[in-house]
Motif scaffolding. Structure first.
Motif, mmCIF file in Angstrom:
data_model
loop_
_atom_site.group_PDB
_atom_site.id
_atom_site.type_symbol
_atom_site.label_atom_id
_atom_site.label_comp_id
_atom_site.label_asym_id
_atom_site.label_seq_id
_atom_site.Cartn_x
_atom_site.Cartn_y
_atom_site.Cartn_z
ATOM 1 N N SER A 38 0.850 -1.173 0.000
ATOM 2 C CA SER A 38 0.000 0.000 0.000
ATOM 3 C C SER A 38 0.891 1.230 0.000
ATOM 4 O O SER A 38 2.007 1.199 0.536
ATOM 5 C CB SER A 38 -0.891 -0.014 1.250
ATOM 6 O OG SER A 38 -1.815 1.048 1.222
ATOM 7 N N GLN A 58 -3.223 -2.094 -2.172
ATOM 8 C CA GLN A 58 -4.303 -1.302 -1.575
ATOM 9 C C GLN A 58 -4.001 0.174 -1.760
ATOM 10 O O GLN A 58 -2.987 0.669 -1.280
ATOM 11 C CB GLN A 58 -4.446 -1.620 -0.083
ATOM 12 C CG GLN A 58 -5.574 -0.838 0.565
ATOM 13 C CD GLN A 58 -5.740 -1.181 2.027
ATOM 14 O OE1 GLN A 58 -5.737 -2.337 2.401
ATOM 15 N NE2 GLN A 58 -5.881 -0.169 2.855
ATOM 16 N N GLN A 60 -6.124 4.249 -2.517
ATOM 17 C CA GLN A 60 -7.379 4.985 -2.603
ATOM 18 C C GLN A 60 -7.778 5.087 -4.068
ATOM 19 O O GLN A 60 -6.961 5.397 -4.935
ATOM 20 C CB GLN A 60 -7.231 6.389 -2.013
ATOM 21 C CG GLN A 60 -8.527 7.150 -1.988
ATOM 22 C CD GLN A 60 -8.408 8.509 -1.317
ATOM 23 O OE1 GLN A 60 -7.379 8.857 -0.769
ATOM 24 N NE2 GLN A 60 -9.466 9.282 -1.378
ATOM 25 N N HIS A 86 -9.468 1.378 -1.398
ATOM 26 C CA HIS A 86 -10.038 1.918 -0.158
ATOM 27 C C HIS A 86 -10.653 3.286 -0.433
ATOM 28 O O HIS A 86 -10.338 3.946 -1.410
ATOM 29 C CB HIS A 86 -9.006 1.951 0.978
ATOM 30 C CG HIS A 86 -7.989 3.043 0.911
ATOM 31 N ND1 HIS A 86 -8.267 4.348 1.227
ATOM 32 C CD2 HIS A 86 -6.674 3.015 0.589
ATOM 33 C CE1 HIS A 86 -7.174 5.082 1.105
ATOM 34 N NE2 HIS A 86 -6.193 4.289 0.702
ATOM 35 N N SER A 87 -11.584 3.653 0.399
ATOM 36 C CA SER A 87 -12.320 4.924 0.303
ATOM 37 C C SER A 87 -13.018 5.089 -1.043
ATOM 38 O O SER A 87 -12.918 6.131 -1.679
ATOM 39 C CB SER A 87 -11.369 6.096 0.560
ATOM 40 O OG SER A 87 -10.652 5.911 1.754
ATOM 41 N N ILE A 140 -13.139 -1.596 -0.610
ATOM 42 C CA ILE A 140 -13.391 -1.730 0.829
ATOM 43 C C ILE A 140 -13.986 -0.406 1.337
ATOM 44 O O ILE A 140 -13.280 0.499 1.735
ATOM 45 C CB ILE A 140 -12.136 -2.143 1.628
ATOM 46 C CG1 ILE A 140 -10.929 -1.290 1.290
ATOM 47 C CG2 ILE A 140 -11.820 -3.591 1.432
ATOM 48 C CD1 ILE A 140 -9.733 -1.533 2.204
#
Length: 170
Positions: A38, A58, A60, A86-87, A140
């Motif tokens: 990430s 991972q 955004q 993510h987000s 996620i």
């Protein structure tokens, strides 16, 4: 055994090859099944993957944050790395003061057509990136309540048309 062990932030002082080598040793010992990264660059991903296969990346990724699409996403696709977004609702930026009227209008128009919330459409957009970019995508989203959980699950079943995706992309 840990299924997926992430390097969340790489060290500026330690070469990524050294860090991933240590993580690979945990795989070899049977303590970890797969390695994820990430907050890395495309170059970092290539260098890490040369030491040991990287299973997941991972980062955004949302309608409001698409910088992953420039270099990192093509690298992940070339290496067969799953992208964990993510987000995916953009930390709520889609409806905050300062959000462009055109973006908000497009999101609300598509949401109304599906009788869904704008956040569900934003999440469905991320789900559809797999079709657009040819890379497996696992979003996620934040889930602070059972209501959010149900809405997020329902978003996975939404099918956005090619035209709707173009509207949201622009």
């Amino acid at each position: 055994m840990i299924d997926l062990y992430y390097l969340h932030h790489r060290s500026e002082g330690t070469p990524i090859e050294e860090t991933v080598g240590a993580m690979a040793e945990l795989v070899k010992q049977g303590k970890v099944r797969a390695i994820g990264l990430s907050n890395v660059t495309a170059e970092d991903l290539h260098r890490a993957h040369a030491v040991h296969p990287v299973a997941a990346l991972q980062e955004q990724w949302s309608l409001t944050e698409r910088s992953i699409e420039r270099q990192l996403l093509p690298a992940a696709a070339a290496l067969g790395v799953v992208v964990v977004a993510h987000s995916p609702a953009g930390h709520g930026l889609l409806h905050r003061v300062g959000a462009t009227a055109a973006r908000t209008a497009a999101l609300e128009e598509v949401a109304a057509a599906h009788e869904a919330a704008p956040g569900q459409i934003a999440l469905a957009w991320v789900h559809h990136r797999q079709q657009v970019h040819g890379v497996p995508v696992v979003p996620i989203p934040g889930t602070g309540s059972v209501t959010h959980l149900r809405a997020n699950v329902a978003a996975a079943a939404l099918h956005l048309s090619h035209e709707e995706l173009l509207t949201l992309d622009s």
